[in-house]
Design an enzyme around this catalytic site. Structure first.
Site, PDB file in Angstrom:
ATOM      1  N   GLU A 269     -20.017  63.546 -76.658  1.00 22.22           N
ATOM      2  CA  GLU A 269     -19.992  64.861 -76.031  1.00 22.22           C
ATOM      3  C   GLU A 269     -19.668  64.643 -74.561  1.00 22.22           C
ATOM      4  O   GLU A 269     -20.537  64.351 -73.754  1.00 22.22           O
ATOM      5  CB  GLU A 269     -21.349  65.557 -76.187  1.00 22.22           C
ATOM      6  CG  GLU A 269     -21.751  65.825 -77.615  1.00 22.22           C
ATOM      7  CD  GLU A 269     -20.930  66.915 -78.280  1.00 22.22           C
ATOM      8  OE1 GLU A 269     -20.077  67.536 -77.604  1.00 22.22           O
ATOM      9  OE2 GLU A 269     -21.119  67.137 -79.483  1.00 22.22           O
TER      10      GLU A 269
ATOM     11  N   GLY B  74     -21.957  62.717 -71.641  1.00 24.35           N
ATOM     12  CA  GLY B  74     -21.646  62.360 -70.263  1.00 24.35           C
ATOM     13  C   GLY B  74     -20.190  62.644 -69.949  1.00 24.35           C
ATOM     14  O   GLY B  74     -19.543  63.480 -70.582  1.00 24.35           O
TER      15      GLY B  74
END
Length: 522
Positions: A262, A240
């Site tokens: 990530e 996100g």
């Protein structure tokens, strides 16, 4: 005015029924699952709260206690069957990705292909969870490392890759011996339910899958927080925004859980004087406009050498002016809708700010397609006088900022002068420039490419980035190690007990007393 786009609701519900999603997933009130193609609500889903999330984690924890003892190659067989089921369902699941995430048809199918590919990778991996034999200083001893399943793996995925990112984590977690609790984005829950149904088909064929090995929780922040805070979940992979990562990371650190983060990616490319401009043009166009600019690896900043600027940028502007925008289900469409109004508003805000800074904007603006609740935007090519303002931060929309440069060192410094560090590329035929770019003194990103854009990574390499991107790694290479715990083992097969580092500490066994071999000085 363009012709009205057909309703997507009936098509989506038919796909879900055909894949085996149970009627119990739906509710009279709960989470609205909508399609960005038209903005219409496709279904209303039952929504998990803290209590139901905790119950799902409990089931996954019990499943882990069984699954961890299944031999790894046998665990790989389940993932092999999952790959087979995904192949059979590729057309339907790819279509559902298009309907729910707004990706064009080839990208929706490509995302399912990523799932199939990581299953193939994980099946081979199930026979390659290797440890090491380590040289030891002690005679008649052997030292080695072994890898063991870790526990319940939480996966929080984003809307832009609603199923592939789950598979990068889940395929590895399953062969490593972990169970999985998946919280999909509240913007794309239908594809998650479809994948769970496909997984259940594979599990039925496998025949020995403990209940709870895959749990899907549908909901928003409350469900996500419950997953992150639960001590029974030793690892969470979260995809996100950087803002989300700043909340998730510390919560996991408080309880010493592992985080695979990530997060954002303000990705850049450099076009050098020797670049093959035809190649660069194609690479830039897909990397900047694919998925309507809603990839974490989307190209957002472009540094073009002054000697080729006037040969490349006007050609790029023509591509932007003629790219086909519309219903992503329609053949020939290259750019589909933004996910929602908030994404469009963010794009408009960024373009207004750079215009005030003296930028020249080509393209941009809303396209009246799909009705009042659908948000289609023309990709924007923005010629900037310098790197400033919104260019320094990720805007999750199809905006490409372009800046001239004359010195390679200056371009490299500008490239690295942002918070995120996910993906990067250079277009050059100069070997020295290429090698410098991928060297320790070059790009500071987790992915550094030459003569290919920053977008479209393969699953064979570890995927992830540095700095505000979070440092996590998923998919290929040795990313599997994050889903297991390492144990260092020393085995004494002799009759003496030498200690490491020359330490002596003898016991008088007959008297059952400690007997120091050297005087004790106080």
């Amino acid at each position: 005015m363009p012709a009205a786009i057909p309703t997507v609701k009936d098509e989506a519900l038919a796909i879900l029924k055909g894949l085996g999603v149970a009627d119990s997933a739906y509710a009279a009130s709960g989470l609205d699952a909508r399609s960005p193609i038209t903005g219409e609500t496709v279904a209303v889903l039952r929504e998990d709260d803290r209590a139901s999330t905790a119950a799902a984690i409990g089931r996954a924890d019990e499943a882990f206690k069984v699954w961890r003892s299944v031999p790894a190659p046998r665990r790989g067989e389940l993932v092999r069957l999952l790959g087979e089921e995904l192949r059979a369902a590729k057309a339907d699941l790819g279509r559902l990705v298009t309907i729910e995430a707004g990706k064009i048809t080839s990208e929706g199918l490509g995302e399912v292909q990523e799932m199939i590919d990581i299953c193939d990778f994980a099946v081979g991996l199930s026979r390659q969870l290797y440890g090491l034999t380590i040289a030891t200083e002690r005679p008649d001893h052997r030292m080695m490392e072994t890898w063991h399943p870790l526990g319940v793996c939480g996966v929080i995925s984003a809307f832009n890759f609603p199923v592939a990112v789950w598979s990068w984590n889940a395929a590895l977690a399953f062969v490593c011996g972990d169970s999985v609790v998946w919280k999909p984005s509240e913007k794309t829950p239908l594809t998650a339910l479809a994948v769970a149904a496909i997984f259940n088909r594979a599990a039925k064929r496998f025949g020995e899958v403990p209940a709870g090995l895959l749990e899907v929780i549908v909901g928003g922040r409350e469900a996500g927080e419950a997953l992150v805070e639960d001590a029974r979940v030793p690892i969470v992979s979260a995809t996100g925004s950087t803002a989300m990562g700043r909340k998730v990371g510390p919560k996991l650190a408080e309880r010493f859980a592992r985080a695979i983060l990530e997060l954002g990616g303000n990705n850049a490319a450099i076009v050098a004087p020797t670049a093959d401009l035809d190649l660069a043009l194609r690479g830039i166009a897909f990397a900047a406009m694919g998925t309507a600019g809603q990839r974490c690896t989307t190209l957002r900043r472009l540094f073009v050498h002054d000697s080729v600027y006037d040969a490349l940028v006007p050609r790029l502007a023509k591509v932007y002016a003629t790219v086909s925008i519309g219903d992503p289900r329609t053949a020939g469409t290259l750019v589909g809708p933004l996910i929602d109004k908030a994404a469009f508003d963010g794009m408009e805000k960024a373009l207004a700010e750079v215009t005030a800074l003296g930028a020249t904007v080509h393209g941009g603006g809303r396209r009246e397609i799909g009705g009042a609740d659908a948000w289609y935007a023309a990709p924007a090519l923005v010629e900037m006088p310098s790197q400033a303002g919104p260019m320094l931060h990720e805007t999750f929309a199809p905006i490409l900022y372009v800046v001239r440069y004359t010195d390679f060192d200056d371009a490299l410094a500008l490239h690295n002068a942002v918070g995120a560090g996910l993906s990067s590329s250079i277009f050059t035929l100069d070997l020295r420039e290429a090698e410098r770019f991928v060297s320790v003194a070059g790009s500071d990103c987790g992915i550094a490419n030459v003569n290919i854009g920053p977008s479209g990574a393969e699953i064979g390499g570890a995927f992830g980035g540095e700095k505000e991107t979070g440092g996590g790694r998923e998919a290929g290479s040795d990313a599997w190690k994050a889903y297991m715990r390492r144990a260092t083992n020393t085995i004494n097969y002799g009759t003496t007990l030498p200690l490491a580092q020359g330490v002596t500490f003898d016991v008088d066994a007959s008297a059952e007393k400690l007997r120091p071999t050297h005087p004790i000085v106080i």
